[in-house]
Scaffold this motif. Sequence first.
Motif, PDB file in Angstrom:
ATOM      1  N   ASN A  74       0.831  -1.195   0.000  1.00 36.79           N
ATOM      2  CA  ASN A  74       0.000   0.000   0.000  1.00 36.79           C
ATOM      3  C   ASN A  74       0.873   1.255   0.000  1.00 36.79           C
ATOM      4  OD1 ASN A  74      -2.292   1.559   0.081  1.00 36.79           O
ATOM      5  ND2 ASN A  74      -2.352   1.581   2.321  1.00 36.79           N
ATOM      6  N   HIS A  75       1.537   1.523  -1.121  1.00 36.92           N
ATOM      7  CA  HIS A  75       2.381   2.698  -1.263  1.00 36.92           C
ATOM      8  C   HIS A  75       2.017   3.428  -2.540  1.00 36.92           C
ATOM      9  CE1 HIS A  75       4.955   1.879   2.151  1.00 36.92           C
ATOM     10  NE2 HIS A  75       5.090   0.624   1.751  1.00 36.92           N
ATOM     11  N   PRO A  76       2.257   4.729  -2.573  1.00 34.68           N
ATOM     12  CA  PRO A  76       1.904   5.483  -3.780  1.00 34.68           C
ATOM     13  C   PRO A  76       2.719   5.042  -4.982  1.00 34.68           C
ATOM     14  CG  PRO A  76       3.202   6.833  -2.279  1.00 34.68           C
ATOM     15  CD  PRO A  76       2.856   5.597  -1.555  1.00 34.68           C
ATOM     16  N   ARG A  77       2.056   4.984  -6.140  1.00 35.21           N
ATOM     17  CA  ARG A  77       2.723   4.655  -7.384  1.00 35.21           C
ATOM     18  C   ARG A  77       2.225   5.616  -8.459  1.00 35.21           C
ATOM     19  NH1 ARG A  77       1.540  -1.394  -8.777  1.00 35.21           N
ATOM     20  NH2 ARG A  77      -0.571  -0.616  -8.455  1.00 35.21           N
ATOM     21  N   VAL A  78       3.114   5.974  -9.353  1.00 34.80           N
ATOM     22  CA  VAL A  78       2.714   6.855 -10.445  1.00 34.80           C
ATOM     23  C   VAL A  78       1.701   6.167 -11.342  1.00 34.80           C
ATOM     24  CG1 VAL A  78       3.579   8.168 -12.429  1.00 34.80           C
ATOM     25  CG2 VAL A  78       4.927   8.049 -10.351  1.00 34.80           C
ATOM     26  N   LEU A  79       1.661   4.824 -11.315  1.00 36.32           N
ATOM     27  CA  LEU A  79       0.695   4.097 -12.125  1.00 36.32           C
ATOM     28  C   LEU A  79      -0.739   4.430 -11.740  1.00 36.32           C
ATOM     29  CD1 LEU A  79       2.325   0.561 -12.412  1.00 36.32           C
ATOM     30  CD2 LEU A  79       2.155   2.338 -14.154  1.00 36.32           C
ATOM     31  N   ALA A  80      -0.942   5.106 -10.637  1.00 31.98           N
ATOM     32  CA  ALA A  80      -2.293   5.546 -10.285  1.00 31.98           C
ATOM     33  C   ALA A  80      -2.869   6.441 -11.367  1.00 31.98           C
ATOM     34  CB  ALA A  80      -2.291   6.270  -8.944  1.00 31.98           C
ATOM     35  N   VAL A  81      -2.029   7.229 -12.034  1.00 31.01           N
ATOM     36  CA  VAL A  81      -2.488   8.038 -13.164  1.00 31.01           C
ATOM     37  C   VAL A  81      -2.962   7.133 -14.276  1.00 31.01           C
ATOM     38  CG1 VAL A  81      -1.771   9.717 -14.905  1.00 31.01           C
ATOM     39  CG2 VAL A  81      -0.938   9.905 -12.575  1.00 31.01           C
ATOM     40  N   GLY A  82      -2.228   6.025 -14.478  1.00 29.61           N
ATOM     41  CA  GLY A  82      -2.589   5.102 -15.541  1.00 29.61           C
ATOM     42  C   GLY A  82      -3.934   4.447 -15.353  1.00 29.61           C
ATOM     43  N   SER A  83      -4.483   4.462 -14.146  1.00 30.15           N
ATOM     44  CA  SER A  83      -5.810   3.878 -13.958  1.00 30.15           C
ATOM     45  C   SER A  83      -6.861   4.650 -14.737  1.00 30.15           C
ATOM     46  CB  SER A  83      -6.173   3.850 -12.471  1.00 30.15           C
ATOM     47  OG  SER A  83      -6.305   5.160 -11.964  1.00 30.15           O
ATOM     48  N   GLY A  84      -6.538   5.866 -15.122  1.00 28.87           N
ATOM     49  CA  GLY A  84      -7.445   6.624 -15.980  1.00 28.87           C
ATOM     50  C   GLY A  84      -7.382   6.195 -17.432  1.00 28.87           C
ATOM     51  N   ASN A  85      -6.420   5.300 -17.777  1.00 32.65           N
ATOM     52  CA  ASN A  85      -6.304   4.863 -19.164  1.00 32.65           C
ATOM     53  C   ASN A  85      -7.551   4.127 -19.638  1.00 32.65           C
ATOM     54  OD1 ASN A  85      -3.776   5.948 -19.491  1.00 32.65           O
ATOM     55  ND2 ASN A  85      -2.694   4.068 -18.957  1.00 32.65           N
ATOM     56  N   LYS A  86      -8.196   3.372 -18.733  1.00 33.79           N
ATOM     57  CA  LYS A  86      -9.411   2.667 -19.116  1.00 33.79           C
ATOM     58  C   LYS A  86     -10.518   3.659 -19.431  1.00 33.79           C
ATOM     59  CE  LYS A  86     -10.455  -1.183 -17.152  1.00 33.79           C
ATOM     60  NZ  LYS A  86     -10.896  -2.235 -16.204  1.00 33.79           N
ATOM     61  N   GLN A  87     -10.626   4.702 -18.602  1.00 31.49           N
ATOM     62  CA  GLN A  87     -11.613   5.745 -18.875  1.00 31.49           C
ATOM     63  C   GLN A  87     -11.319   6.417 -20.212  1.00 31.49           C
ATOM     64  OE1 GLN A  87     -11.659   8.480 -15.606  1.00 31.49           O
ATOM     65  NE2 GLN A  87     -11.837   6.869 -14.081  1.00 31.49           N
ATOM     66  N   LEU A  88     -10.027   6.671 -20.470  1.00 36.11           N
ATOM     67  CA  LEU A  88      -9.651   7.315 -21.726  1.00 36.11           C
ATOM     68  C   LEU A  88     -10.006   6.446 -22.918  1.00 36.11           C
ATOM     69  CD1 LEU A  88      -8.314   9.679 -23.140  1.00 36.11           C
ATOM     70  CD2 LEU A  88      -6.102   8.552 -22.820  1.00 36.11           C
ATOM     71  N   SER A  89      -9.822   5.134 -22.770  1.00 36.95           N
ATOM     72  CA  SER A  89     -10.185   4.215 -23.856  1.00 36.95           C
ATOM     73  C   SER A  89     -11.682   4.261 -24.120  1.00 36.95           C
ATOM     74  CB  SER A  89      -9.757   2.796 -23.492  1.00 36.95           C
ATOM     75  OG  SER A  89     -10.166   1.878 -24.476  1.00 36.95           O
ATOM     76  N   TYR A  90     -12.489   4.250 -23.044  1.00 33.52           N
ATOM     77  CA  TYR A  90     -13.935   4.354 -23.215  1.00 33.52           C
ATOM     78  C   TYR A  90     -14.314   5.698 -23.830  1.00 33.52           C
ATOM     79  CZ  TYR A  90     -14.686   0.170 -20.361  1.00 33.52           C
ATOM     80  OH  TYR A  90     -14.699  -1.107 -19.887  1.00 33.52           O
ATOM     81  N   LEU A  91     -13.620   6.762 -23.407  1.00 35.51           N
ATOM     82  CA  LEU A  91     -13.923   8.095 -23.922  1.00 35.51           C
ATOM     83  C   LEU A  91     -13.617   8.172 -25.414  1.00 35.51           C
ATOM     84  CD1 LEU A  91     -15.057  10.613 -22.525  1.00 35.51           C
ATOM     85  CD2 LEU A  91     -12.723  11.502 -22.391  1.00 35.51           C
ATOM     86  N   GLN A  92     -12.540   7.532 -25.837  1.00 36.90           N
ATOM     87  CA  GLN A  92     -12.203   7.518 -27.262  1.00 36.90           C
ATOM     88  C   GLN A  92     -13.245   6.750 -28.057  1.00 36.90           C
ATOM     89  OE1 GLN A  92      -8.261   5.862 -27.027  1.00 36.90           O
ATOM     90  NE2 GLN A  92      -7.261   7.866 -26.939  1.00 36.90           N
TER      91      GLN A  92
END
Length: 293
Positions: A74-92
């Motif tokens: 349970n530590h911060p990871r920059v990949l947390a931004v990447g969790s928005g990639n699924k939303q971006l795929s749906y948005l596209q």
Amino acid sequence: MAARSLRGIFAVYKPPAVNWRSVRLTVETGLVHDLNASECPLPHDQIRFLPTTSQGISGTETNLTVAQLPALANHPRVLAVGSGNKQLSYLQDCHLTKEYTVHGSFGTATEDFSDTGRLIEKTTYDHITLDRLERIIAVIQGSHQKALITYSGIDLKSQAAYELACRGMLRPLHKSPPIITGIRCSQFSLPNFTLEVQCVHETQQYLRKIIHEIGLELKSSAVCTSVRRTRDGVFTLDDALIRTDWKLQQISSAVRRSQPRVAAALREDSWRHTALSGMAVPERCPVPTEAEP
């Protein structure tokens, strides 16, 4: 926790003549730096039942002992931004329109349709008027409107077509060639002119080619002097973070501000699919209005 606020989508301003990969690398580097500099929260404890053995009357006995152990993952990871990639795929997949301000100039033609390309020819343009230009623009929009109807996959006589048209939601159902959904001349002063263009699945090269073809239709030639995107789906220029704002706090705020609009766009697209198919389409990507805990 800073990383938890980075689950979503945000927009940045890309300066002219700067490759988008360079912009992405700069943003990622800044986020890594800010996350590493932020205070790391203490790991949360988790309850585990650990087996222990002891010697009893009937021999070796196994017992369970309750223990508290740190959840080291349970530590911060920059990949947390990447969790928005699924939303971006749906948005596209929503095939939302983009808006551009395109500047052109009559009188010259180049190999790549831009004002910096190798010159091919020079032509006269004194005969061009605003009325003639607007007639050519109307023809372009009319032909692309037919293409939009074709690629939207709807029956013009259906109730779905009527409802989608009333709500301004006629969009391609799948990937399609570039389609212009709206175009108008906002400025005309020979030899220069400016177009406001709404389109889907376009490229900058395609927009430059449109300028070139307008010149040919007007018995002249034209080159594109600049292309500026002013809206990308639900994001406008006001949402785009400039270079000095590519930092953790500003990006987190931008993600939070965009979440309601992204969620609304996804719900609207689900309604569009419902209208086309005549059956219920579940919301494909629920987006929280606040950062998840």
